[in-house]
Design a protein around this motif. Structure first.
Motif, PDB file in Angstrom:
ATOM      1  N   ALA A 114       0.820  -1.216   0.000  1.00 21.46           N
ATOM      2  CA  ALA A 114       0.000   0.000   0.000  1.00 21.46           C
ATOM      3  C   ALA A 114       0.853   1.265   0.000  1.00 21.46           C
ATOM      4  N   TYR A 115       2.015   1.204   0.650  1.00 18.74           N
ATOM      5  CA  TYR A 115       2.769   2.449   0.863  1.00 18.74           C
ATOM      6  C   TYR A 115       4.069   2.561   0.079  1.00 18.74           C
ATOM      7  N   CYS A 116       4.420   1.546  -0.690  1.00 18.31           N
ATOM      8  CA  CYS A 116       5.658   1.663  -1.473  1.00 18.31           C
ATOM      9  C   CYS A 116       5.466   2.727  -2.549  1.00 18.31           C
ATOM     10  N   PRO A 117       6.262   3.810  -2.529  1.00 15.49           N
ATOM     11  CA  PRO A 117       6.065   4.871  -3.519  1.00 15.49           C
ATOM     12  C   PRO A 117       6.497   4.447  -4.920  1.00 15.49           C
ATOM     13  N   ASP A 118       7.247   3.350  -4.997  1.00 16.76           N
ATOM     14  CA  ASP A 118       7.811   2.961  -6.281  1.00 16.76           C
ATOM     15  C   ASP A 118       7.222   1.657  -6.825  1.00 16.76           C
ATOM     16  N   SER A 119       6.103   1.275  -6.293  1.00 17.15           N
ATOM     17  CA  SER A 119       5.375   0.077  -6.770  1.00 17.15           C
ATOM     18  C   SER A 119       6.288  -1.143  -6.834  1.00 17.15           C
TER      19      SER A 119
ATOM     20  N   ILE B  58      10.432   2.643   3.624  1.00 13.37           N
ATOM     21  CA  ILE B  58       9.030   2.717   4.050  1.00 13.37           C
ATOM     22  C   ILE B  58       8.476   1.319   4.315  1.00 13.37           C
TER      23      ILE B  58
ATOM     24  N   LEU C 239      -7.492  -4.381   1.351  1.00 13.85           N
ATOM     25  CA  LEU C 239      -6.140  -4.172   0.839  1.00 13.85           C
ATOM     26  C   LEU C 239      -5.733  -5.302  -0.107  1.00 13.85           C
TER      27      LEU C 239
ATOM     28  N   GLU D 293      -1.419  -2.847 -11.413  1.00 13.74           N
ATOM     29  CA  GLU D 293      -0.872  -1.520 -11.097  1.00 13.74           C
ATOM     30  C   GLU D 293      -1.072  -0.607 -12.302  1.00 13.74           C
TER      31      GLU D 293
ATOM     32  N   GLY E 147       6.493   1.922 -11.161  1.00 13.69           N
ATOM     33  CA  GLY E 147       7.759   2.489 -10.677  1.00 13.69           C
ATOM     34  C   GLY E 147       8.649   2.945 -11.817  1.00 13.69           C
TER      35      GLY E 147
ATOM     36  N   HIS F 244       9.734   5.945 -11.868  1.00 10.98           N
ATOM     37  CA  HIS F 244       9.605   7.408 -11.917  1.00 10.98           C
ATOM     38  C   HIS F 244      10.735   8.014 -11.097  1.00 10.98           C
TER      39      HIS F 244
ATOM     40  N   CYS G  41       9.244   9.517  -1.258  1.00  9.58           N
ATOM     41  CA  CYS G  41       8.300  10.584  -1.621  1.00  9.58           C
ATOM     42  C   CYS G  41       6.874  10.196  -1.213  1.00  9.58           C
TER      43      CYS G  41
ATOM     44  N   PRO H  87       3.449   9.419  -4.561  1.00  8.79           N
ATOM     45  CA  PRO H  87       3.144   8.378  -5.561  1.00  8.79           C
ATOM     46  C   PRO H  87       2.078   7.386  -5.119  1.00  8.79           C
ATOM     47  N   ASN H  88       2.056   7.040  -3.845  1.00 11.19           N
ATOM     48  CA  ASN H  88       1.071   6.023  -3.474  1.00 11.19           C
ATOM     49  C   ASN H  88      -0.350   6.590  -3.445  1.00 11.19           C
TER      50      ASN H  88
ATOM     51  N   ARG I 120      -1.181   5.540  -6.944  1.00  9.93           N
ATOM     52  CA  ARG I 120      -1.282   4.081  -7.006  1.00  9.93           C
ATOM     53  C   ARG I 120      -2.609   3.621  -6.393  1.00  9.93           C
ATOM     54  N   LEU I 121      -2.881   4.137  -5.198  1.00  9.86           N
ATOM     55  CA  LEU I 121      -4.076   3.690  -4.485  1.00  9.86           C
ATOM     56  C   LEU I 121      -5.358   4.213  -5.140  1.00  9.86           C
TER      57      LEU I 121
ATOM     58  N   GLN J  41      12.032   6.962   5.580  1.00 10.13           N
ATOM     59  CA  GLN J  41      11.224   5.846   6.089  1.00 10.13           C
ATOM     60  C   GLN J  41      10.061   6.326   6.970  1.00 10.13           C
TER      61      GLN J  41
END
Lengths: 400, 112, 315
Positions: free
Chosen positions: B57-62, B94, C4, C12, C16, C18, C24, C27-28, C31-32, C228
């Motif tokens: 859910a929280y990985c910014p880089d998929s 993360i 979830l 997706e 990724g 990017h 950052c 991005p999510n 995604r979400l 993190q």
């Protein structure tokens, strides 16, 4: 008039704004997004009544600014729709940021635009400073001499802009109040013929394909920006022959032919004025009057300012001895108007070229009359064989 | 997803570009190996992981990979964590931070 | 509302590769959001970090149609896309595929330069969802203050100096501004709560007309935080009530999460962020107290609004 008119056209009384709105009704765009501004307000206003009466299928987006007007029009065009807007002056300036983006995305948006002075001081009347301000935005610019041309030009602009070799947006201008609010007798095509002439629109790409999703409007770094600008430049070059062809075809079909420039009694002329828009009509009367006195004078009207008709102009000017370029705006470059500098630049490498002077006139709607134009022809006649042309740049009709 | 590597050398010419500056290969950023950026890398312990998917859910880089499996208890399709795509992971940490403390299936280690 | 696992099972649509910074926060959100929408969707993005990082030619992170026009006009541009769709469906030129439309912008492109465009699009009633990812400054151009920058944050155009303690003005309340547009759905959420975020996106998608969601997102660069901690930081913003989770449906306010006795002092959240470092120097206690008072007052006001609406029988 070279061809016999086969299509029976309707003779109607229309102002320039009404004529352009009429053309838009016949085009029947999928989306129109517009914001009111004098003297172009009526175009979208009249069109809104067509929407209200169900005469068009258009989704009318009544935006909160011209910036949003062009932004929404861009969005609609990127979604594969035929989309239009209309504006003038400050509105065009507010659109200025989005104009080059439309061109770069190669979206063939056609925009009726009424020439009006830019602030300041604020002024609602005609000059060409708004359109000239946006001259390097990648939009085709077609100037109309009267309401008839305004109507014809809007229809032709669709054919030009949507041509696959062009795919560029186009501005079709009239002169504020002089044309926009002046009632004229014009001929319009019957609706069926107009729709057949316009044809169905097939977008080059569309956002509305979720099976083949595209990314539009990417950011380019140093490695691609240049390569993405070249096609826009080449499309503008290619547009010249397309505009000529569309103008010729229109003439053959409907009896009113058009070209990049219009030469009026220049065949044996020694002196000529170059101008754009409604002034051409006034100047033609002066030419006729002077011709009856035996003077070898003519007129060159630049109908299409973008792309700039370099080849046609240099050829047309090669036989002339003296030319006055009329600019209804000043470049504020310390050396005259934009039409003047571009004409001079076009001629620089020509072996045969006339003496050239520049007149800035009509700013903020200041009237220009036959006597002033006649005086310019008199001056051209006096300098055509002399070494000294006198002041290169002059301001016509201003109190100093 | 596969892409033509020739299109991603930064050398396409004017005639090779689609009109209007559009791009027609969705998801092509995967051709960029942002995994090079990291100084720390996540290490995933398959045995500890309960596939709660919070890291996904929280990985910014998929970068959390998933696999579809049949849940034997329910008989329905289920999703399991299938590890981390280190080719694109930038090592932000993360995933390790959001992994439930009692599970602690992801730890960060020096990348090189 | 999707679990979830259900979300993770979907393809997706934002991938990724990017170039956003490690850790950052935005991005999510995308995604979400895209995972939460099952229908075909087109996205219009404003100039800013997200657009710049996800569409460097010929690389694109989008697996849905994506259009970038300029900085201040993603709402207007999206309204044109939506109008085109409605018009062409109506005239039979394309088929009705239940296409959905999303515009997004950062806080610069939404609170400030794009506010007029957003206001117009919302007022006109387009069937679209506008999502603002709010990291509280012009991060893309190098951490300049925006209308969304919290009071006393350090930014490059309202820097902490010998006489100035950072940005002297309070953050604009964008959600309330959007409520004033009488749109059917306005919500405030965070990037660090997948459930609240996707629930709100799903709810927005179930409603026809203009919708607006503002999402607090961490910027490790601008907030001067550890990469993190990105998720934790927006969660703490909720726990201290600086950024409550709430929604406004047809004008009725509803708080989605009340920390009650788990409410933490704002200072706990601020001290993890380098942009507020100066507030913890001796002599600046009054500034911290001022922020706490302001947050408490806003929270009480929000609760009062929600109480008022719940007493009217609207939950």
């Amino acid at each position: 008039m070279t061809a016999v008119t086969e299509v029976k056209q309707l003779t109607v009384a229309r102002t320039g704004n009404e004529a352009m709105a009429e053309a838009m009704r016949q085009i029947n765009p999928d989306v129109v997004a517009a914001y009111p501004i004098t003297p172009a307000t009526e175009i979208a206003q009249i069109f809104s009544s067509f929407v209200a009466d169900g005469l068009v299928n258009t989704d009318m987006v009544t935006v909160e600014s011209e910036h949003s007007a062009l932004s929404a029009t861009l969005g609609a065009a990127a979604a594969g729709a035929r989309a239009m807007t209309a504006t003038s002056s400050q509105g065009l300036m507010l659109m200025a940021e989005i104009m080059p983006i439309v061109a770069a995305l190669r979206l063939p948006i056609v925009m009726p635009e009424v020439n009006r002075a830019i602030s300041g001081p604020i002024n609602i009347h005609c000059d060409h400073s708004d359109t000239m301000f946006c001259r390097d935005a990648g939009w085709i610019q077609i100037f109309s001499e009267n309401a008839q041309e305004a109507y014809d030009n809007v229809l032709q602009a669709i054919k030009i802009a949507e041509n696959p070799q062009v795919h560029l947006p186009a501005l079709v201008t009239t002169d504020g109040f002089i044309i926009s609010h002046g009632m004229e007798t014009i001929k319009i095509l019957p609706d069926d013929d107009a729709r057949e002439y316009i044809g169905a629109y097939k977008a080059n790409y569309s956002l509305l394909n979720h099976e083949k999703p595209i990314t539009v409007g990417s950011i380019d770094l140093q490695n691609y920006y240049f390569e993405h600008r070249i096609p826009v430049i080449e499309a503008m070059q290619a547009a010249k022959s397309i505009i000529k062809q569309v103008g010729k075809d229109f003439g053959e079909k409907y009896g009113r032919a058009y070209d990049l420039i219009e030469k009026y009694r220049t065949d044996d002329a020694e002196a000529a004025i170059i101008c754009l828009g409604s002034t051409a009509g006034t100047a033609k009367d002066v030419v006729d009057a002077l011709r009856t006195k035996g003077q070898k004078v003519g007129l060159i009207k630049i109908r299409v300012f973008r792309p700039f008709p370099v080849e046609d102009l240099t050829a047309a000017l090669s036989t002339l001895k003296a030319v006055a370029v009329f600019d209804r705006s000043d470049s504020l470059n310390g050396y005259g108007g934009p039409v003047f500098t571009e004409v001079c630049s076009a001629l620089f490498n020509s072996a045969q070229k006339p003496k050239i002077i520049n007149y800035i006139y009509g700013l903020g709607g200041r009237d220009i009359d036959v006597h002033q134009i006649e005086a310019v022809y008199n001056r051209l006649n006096s300098i055509k064989d002399s070494k000294d042309v006198g002041d290169i740049v002059s301001y016509l009709g201003v109190r100093k | 997803m596969s892409f033509d590597t020739q299109k991603y050398t930064g050398t396409l010419t004017v005639s090779e570009l689609p009109e209007g500056g559009i791009w027609t290969e969705p998801g092509s950023s995967l051709m960029r190996k942002t995994g090079d950026w990291k100084t720390l890398k996540p290490v995933w312990d398959k045995n500890k992981c309960i596939s709660c998917m919070t890291c996904w859910a929280y990985c910014p880089d998929s970068c959390i990979k998933t696999e579809k499996v049949l849940n034997e208890k329910t008989g329905k399709e289920d999703v399991k964590n299938a590890g981390i795509d280190l080719t694109h992971c930038k090592g932000c940490g993360i995933c390790a931070a959001v992994c439930p403390p009692k599970i602690a299936a992801i730890t960060m280690e020096k990348a090189r | 509302m999707a679990t979830l696992k259900e979300l993770a099972a979907r393809e997706e649509k934002f991938v990724g590769g990017h170039t956003s910074c490690a850790g950052c926060g935005y991005p999510n959100i995308f995604r979400l959001t895209l995972a939460a929408i099952k229908e075909p969707v087109a996205v219009v993005g404003a100039t800013g970090c997200c657009e710049v990082n996800t569409s460097i030619f010929p690389y694109t992170s989008w697996k849905v149609p994506f259009l970038h026009n300029a900085f201040e006009n993603s709402a207007a541009t999206c309204s044109g896309v939506e109008a085109a769709y409605q018009s062409m469906v109506k005239s039979g030129k394309i088929k009705d595929e239940n296409f959905r439309f999303i515009a997004f912008g950062g806080d610069g492109g939404t609170y400030d330069i794009g506010l007029q465009s957003l206001s117009g699009a919302m007022e006109r009633g387009h069937d679209m969802l506008y999502i603002c990812y709010d990291n509280g400054a012009y991060m893309n151009t190098g951490i300049q203050r925006s209308g969304a920058t919290p009071r006393y944050a350090n930014t490059t155009t309202a820097p902490v100096g010998k006489v100035n303690p950072g940005k002297s003005q309070k953050k604009k309340d964008l959600a309330k501004i959007m409520v004033g547009h009488n749109v059917p759905y306005v919500a405030q959420t965070i990037a660090g709560n997948w459930k609240d975020l996707t629930n709100k996106v799903e709810k927005a998608m179930s409603i026809r007309g203009p919708k607006f969601i503002v999402v607090l997102a961490t910027c490790p660069l601008g907030w001067v935080t550890k990469s993190q901690d990105t998720v934790k930081l927006t969660q703490m913003a909720v726990d201290c009530c600086f950024w409550p989770l709430y929604e406004v449906e047809n004008g009725k306010y509803k708080i989605n999460y009340d920390p009650k006795d788990k409410k933490i002092p704002v200072a706990d959240w601020l001290k993890l962020q380098g942009r507020f470092k100066h507030l913890f120097k001796a002599g600046n206690e009054n500034l911290l107290a001022e922020i706490q008072t302001e947050v408490d007052q806003d929270w009480e006001n929000l609760k009062a609004l929600c109480d008022f609406h719940s007493k009217q029988g609207v939950v």
